[in-house]
Design a protein around this motif. Structure first.
Motif, mmCIF file in Angstrom:
data_model
loop_
_atom_site.group_PDB
_atom_site.id
_atom_site.type_symbol
_atom_site.label_atom_id
_atom_site.label_comp_id
_atom_site.label_asym_id
_atom_site.label_seq_id
_atom_site.Cartn_x
_atom_site.Cartn_y
_atom_site.Cartn_z
ATOM 1 N N VAL A 78 0.865 -1.175 0.000
ATOM 2 C CA VAL A 78 0.000 0.000 0.000
ATOM 3 C C VAL A 78 0.896 1.217 0.000
ATOM 4 N N LEU A 79 0.337 2.383 -0.391
ATOM 5 C CA LEU A 79 1.100 3.622 -0.337
ATOM 6 C C LEU A 79 1.234 4.093 1.110
ATOM 7 N N HIS A 80 2.449 4.439 1.494
ATOM 8 C CA HIS A 80 2.701 5.047 2.803
ATOM 9 C C HIS A 80 2.392 6.538 2.666
ATOM 10 N N THR A 81 1.262 6.973 3.201
ATOM 11 C CA THR A 81 0.741 8.303 2.873
ATOM 12 C C THR A 81 1.663 9.446 3.287
ATOM 13 N N ASP A 82 2.460 9.274 4.338
ATOM 14 C CA ASP A 82 3.342 10.370 4.754
ATOM 15 C C ASP A 82 4.414 10.676 3.712
ATOM 16 N N HIS A 84 3.779 10.716 0.352
ATOM 17 C CA HIS A 84 3.151 11.069 -0.921
ATOM 18 C C HIS A 84 2.191 12.251 -0.734
ATOM 19 N N HIS A 85 2.397 13.288 -1.531
ATOM 20 C CA HIS A 85 1.512 14.450 -1.478
ATOM 21 C C HIS A 85 0.099 14.031 -1.900
ATOM 22 N N PRO A 86 -0.931 14.409 -1.135
ATOM 23 C CA PRO A 86 -2.296 13.978 -1.444
ATOM 24 C C PRO A 86 -2.772 14.356 -2.848
ATOM 25 N N LEU A 87 -2.386 15.543 -3.332
ATOM 26 C CA LEU A 87 -2.814 15.922 -4.680
ATOM 27 C C LEU A 87 -2.131 15.045 -5.724
ATOM 28 N N ARG A 88 -0.871 14.717 -5.517
ATOM 29 C CA ARG A 88 -0.178 13.816 -6.440
ATOM 30 C C ARG A 88 -0.846 12.441 -6.430
ATOM 31 N N VAL A 89 -1.195 11.943 -5.243
ATOM 32 C CA VAL A 89 -1.897 10.662 -5.162
ATOM 33 C C VAL A 89 -3.216 10.731 -5.924
ATOM 34 N N ALA A 90 -3.949 11.820 -5.747
ATOM 35 C CA ALA A 90 -5.239 11.967 -6.426
ATOM 36 C C ALA A 90 -5.063 12.005 -7.939
ATOM 37 N N ARG A 91 -4.076 12.761 -8.423
ATOM 38 C CA ARG A 91 -3.866 12.871 -9.868
ATOM 39 C C ARG A 91 -3.450 11.526 -10.461
ATOM 40 N N LEU A 136 -3.262 10.136 7.744
ATOM 41 C CA LEU A 136 -3.963 9.229 6.840
ATOM 42 C C LEU A 136 -5.438 9.588 6.752
ATOM 43 N N ASP A 137 -6.049 9.847 7.895
ATOM 44 C CA ASP A 137 -7.463 10.240 7.914
ATOM 45 C C ASP A 137 -7.676 11.528 7.112
ATOM 46 N N GLN A 138 -6.785 12.491 7.287
ATOM 47 C CA GLN A 138 -6.890 13.750 6.546
ATOM 48 C C GLN A 138 -6.677 13.526 5.046
ATOM 49 N N THR A 139 -5.763 12.624 4.706
ATOM 50 C CA THR A 139 -5.515 12.332 3.292
ATOM 51 C C THR A 139 -6.748 11.736 2.643
ATOM 52 N N ILE A 140 -7.400 10.805 3.328
ATOM 53 C CA ILE A 140 -8.620 10.193 2.784
ATOM 54 C C ILE A 140 -9.696 11.246 2.579
ATOM 55 N N GLU A 154 -5.378 22.832 2.752
ATOM 56 C CA GLU A 154 -5.139 22.141 4.025
ATOM 57 C C GLU A 154 -3.666 21.789 4.152
ATOM 58 N N SER A 155 -3.210 21.663 5.394
ATOM 59 C CA SER A 155 -1.881 21.151 5.693
ATOM 60 C C SER A 155 -2.041 19.754 6.278
ATOM 61 N N ILE A 156 -1.351 18.786 5.658
ATOM 62 C CA ILE A 156 -1.400 17.400 6.122
ATOM 63 C C ILE A 156 0.037 16.944 6.316
ATOM 64 N N GLY A 157 0.473 16.864 7.568
ATOM 65 C CA GLY A 157 1.861 16.533 7.831
ATOM 66 C C GLY A 157 2.767 17.586 7.214
ATOM 67 N N ILE A 158 3.713 17.144 6.383
ATOM 68 C CA ILE A 158 4.622 18.094 5.732
ATOM 69 C C ILE A 158 4.028 18.660 4.448
ATOM 70 N N TRP A 159 2.878 18.160 4.034
ATOM 71 C CA TRP A 159 2.315 18.558 2.750
ATOM 72 C C TRP A 159 1.375 19.743 2.888
ATOM 73 N N GLN A 160 1.525 20.682 2.005
ATOM 74 C CA GLN A 160 0.681 21.877 1.995
ATOM 75 C C GLN A 160 -0.167 21.878 0.720
#
Length: 304
Positions: A78-82, A84-91, A136-140, A154-160
């Protein structure tokens, strides 16, 4: 989610998904041949682990497998969400789901073996379990919003993210979501939002342990009106196993029916063991390693 869990499970059978075991330096011809072979043998899908240095980059590998097949499912495991930037994962997810014709399953997790080494390699500082689960919850939530056509700031961990959005059409919507879970907190999170819960248990977990974890997750899912499916990784079939497991499994090589991740190799017994996992425990997806392909392929037609 655009697909119901009933759609994902099919007509009461068990999905058999193989893990890509290619080297970090990928061989396109070998991958294409393996994917087509799995498709022809009746496997439900091919998944790629997010393991830097152990396997090739996840998304390009899955894209190649999808382009080489027509019906084989593909997914991250599985992807380790910390990392991977959430927008990159979405794209990437939107592109793979569309290019494959809706065959993609997004697997996410908050931890895996060697995770601290991976974090150092990517320049991501160590974090607590509570922080990883929150991220992870915020990424989902961010993925759900992005696939719903919303902009996310939103800010999720190190990702803005500032006014982040998916700017291209997503004809298949958000793909099925699989979350790897073991402990109470992660199982609660998965029960609220996952289509699949991959039980990230010790290979020597007993039937009673697996049953208890599934019961816990189901009770949590019932509170949210959800019915996720359950996936289990097979650790050994007879004496077939990855070398790193052999020392731990010494003395447990023969399946005794009390360790669901350890299955017998004889075809009839293997088929019956998989059917018991489905009927007695409710496991409707098995994830198998490359060394297990041959014995499992022989009984797939008989599983129904």
């Amino acid at each position: 989610m655009t697909q119901t869990v009933r759609d994902l499970h099919g007509s009461g059978g068990v999905q058999i998904v193989a893990v890509w075991g290619g080297a970090p330096d990928p061989d396109g011809a070998a991958l294409a041949e393996t994917a087509r072979r799995l498709e022809g043998m009746g496997f439900s899908g091919l998944v790629v682990p997010d393991a830097p240095g152990q396997s090739s980059a996840v998304m390009p590998t899955l894209a190649w497998a999808a382009a080489s097949t027509t019906t084989l499912g593909i997914g991250t495991y599985v992807l380790h969400t910390d990392l991977h930037h959430p927008l990159r994962v979405a794209r990437d997810t939107a592109a793979l789901h569309a290019l494959s014709g809706g065959r993609f399953t997004l697997g996410l997790g908050a931890w895996r073996p060697q995770a601290e080494r991976d974090r150092r390699a990517f320049g991501v500082a160590p974090d607590s379990t509570a922080d990883r689960l929150r991220h992870l919850d915020q990424t989902i939530a961010a993925l759900d919003a992005l696939f719903a056509g919303e902009a996310v700031t939103e800010s999720i961990g190190i990702w803005q993210m500032e006014d982040a959005a998916l700017l291209t059409p997503t004809p298949y919507g958000m793909p099925p979501l699989l979350l790897a879970a073991q402990g109470d907190r992660m199982l609660r999170l998965a029960a609220r939002g996952a289509d699949w819960i991959a039980l990230a248990l010790d290979p020597l977990a007993t039937t009673d342990m697996v049953r208890e974890r599934i019961a816990f997750a189901r009770a949590e899912a019932d509170r949210s009106g959800r019915q996720p499916g359950f996936a289990l990784s097979v650790a050994a079939i007879g004496s077939r196993m990855h070398p790193w497991l052999r020392s731990r499994l010494t003395g447990h090589l023969a399946s005794d029916g009390q360790h669901p991740a350890i299955l017998p190799e004889e075809p009839g017994a293997l088929r019956e063991a998989i059917q018991r996992l489905r009927d007695d425990l409710g496991i409707t997806r098995l994830v198998i390693a490359p060394e297990h392909i041959e014995p499992v392929a022989a009984i797939i037609p008989a599983l129904g």
